[in-house]
Design an enzyme around this catalytic site. Structure first.
Site, PDB file in Angstrom:
ATOM      1  N   CYS A  79       8.399   3.108   5.636  1.00 13.65           N
ATOM      2  CA  CYS A  79       7.426   2.987   4.542  1.00 13.65           C
ATOM      3  C   CYS A  79       7.906   2.766   3.176  1.00 13.65           C
ATOM      4  CB  CYS A  79       6.627   4.131   4.603  1.00 13.65           C
ATOM      5  SG  CYS A  79       7.060   5.636   4.181  1.00 13.65           S
ATOM      6  N   CYS A  98      -3.102   3.724   9.799  1.00 16.28           N
ATOM      7  CA  CYS A  98      -2.060   3.167  10.194  1.00 16.28           C
ATOM      8  C   CYS A  98      -1.203   3.776  11.481  1.00 16.28           C
ATOM      9  CB  CYS A  98      -0.966   2.987   9.135  1.00 16.28           C
ATOM     10  SG  CYS A  98      -1.649   2.088   7.840  1.00 16.28           S
ATOM     11  N   CYS A 110       0.847  -1.077   0.016  1.00 14.86           N
ATOM     12  CA  CYS A 110      -0.033   0.059   0.196  1.00 14.86           C
ATOM     13  C   CYS A 110       0.869   1.315   0.126  1.00 14.86           C
ATOM     14  CB  CYS A 110      -1.067  -0.037   1.105  1.00 14.86           C
ATOM     15  SG  CYS A 110      -2.001   1.310   1.300  1.00 14.86           S
ATOM     16  N   CYS A 111       1.879   1.372   0.829  1.00 18.71           N
ATOM     17  CA  CYS A 111       2.752   2.370   1.087  1.00 18.71           C
ATOM     18  C   CYS A 111       3.311   2.717  -0.302  1.00 18.71           C
ATOM     19  CB  CYS A 111       3.826   2.215   2.070  1.00 18.71           C
ATOM     20  SG  CYS A 111       3.108   2.510   3.558  1.00 18.71           S
ATOM     21  N   CYS A 115      -0.699   7.906   7.623  1.00 20.03           N
ATOM     22  CA  CYS A 115      -2.135   7.577   7.306  1.00 20.03           C
ATOM     23  C   CYS A 115      -2.794   7.344   8.462  1.00 20.03           C
ATOM     24  CB  CYS A 115      -2.131   6.574   6.327  1.00 20.03           C
ATOM     25  SG  CYS A 115      -1.445   6.800   4.647  1.00 20.03           S
TER      26      CYS A 115
END
Length: 241
Positions: free
Chosen positions: A231, A206, A114-115, A203
């Site tokens: 990340c 997270c 995702c990162c 985010c």
């Protein structure tokens, strides 16, 4: 800039005051930008605008930030009267991930995919057009991944053979307390989430507040191995096993 020139510059800047490092960075490169997301980065912006008015600043909008963070970005833009280049993820890559795995896949298979889409890819696009960038990294943010970073370095994560990228870390040897002393002394804007127990802010899904005496990165990706909390923006910090 050659490897010898980088080494010479690092020798010159080692253990120097952040303002000295920042001034040298801005004098050495015209096409240089400050990466902005947290308290440290605004300290750098505050110092930089007093050295050079035409600084470039960019920020990553992952699409998953807290509402307070969006307000913070706007507050910084207005406070300093600067343009902030807000970077967004590639829509096709993001759509593909969300359709295949949903909106919270990182809780099951880790945050790196995702990162990679929401943060690393937009950053890579931006850095491809810069000669150098300035970060707010500090050694005490991570005992595992940030202890060996220098004041100036070749960014091995984003350099290419045809495009060497230089990275400056002016606040390397500052503590969190020094950052906040500066913020208080100079009236620097900060994210209102800091008043609610958030220290390191990423985010919304997270990031969570930390408890008293917990390390500041404990609130980031708390379900994962504490030793690998990067990340991908500073992937060169993570040592191979």
């Amino acid at each position: 800039m050659t490897a010898f020139a980088i080494e010479t510059l690092q020798t010159e800047l080692q253990n120097k005051n952040p303002r000295v490092i920042l001034k040298k960075a801005l004098e050495s490169f015209d096409n240089i930008a400050i990466s902005f997301s947290g308290a440290e980065d605004v300290v750098l912006i505050d110092m930089a605008v007093k050295i050079r008015k035409d600084i470039q600043v960019f920020s990553l909008d992952t699409g998953r930030l807290h509402p307070e963070t969006y307000r913070f970005i706007e507050k910084v833009r207005k406070h300093y009267g600067i343009a902030i280049d807000v970077l967004t993820p590639d829509r096709e890559q993001l759509d593909k991930l969300v359709k295949a795995k949903g909106l919270f896949s990182f809780y099951e298979d880790g945050h790196h995919e995702c990162c990679g889409i929401r943060k690393v890819e937009p950053l890579k696009r931006k850095l491809a057009h810069l000669d150098a960038w300035i970060t707010g990294q500090r050694k005490d943010q991570s005992l595992d991944t940030r202890q060996d970073i220098p004041e100036v370095q070749l960014d091995t994560a984003f350099s290419t053979p045809d495009h060497p990228l230089i990275k400056f870390n002016p606040l390397l040897n500052w503590t969190s307390a020094q950052v906040w002393d500066y913020i208080e002394a100079y009236g620097v804007p900060y994210n209102e989430l800091h008043q609610r127990g958030y220290i390191s802010i990423g985010c919304e899904p997270c990031t969570r507040p930390v408890l008293p005496n917990q390390h500041e990165r404990a609130g980031r990706w708390w379900w994962e191995d504490a030793a690998k909390k990067e990340c991908g923006l500073h992937a060169g910090n993570v040592k191979a096993e």
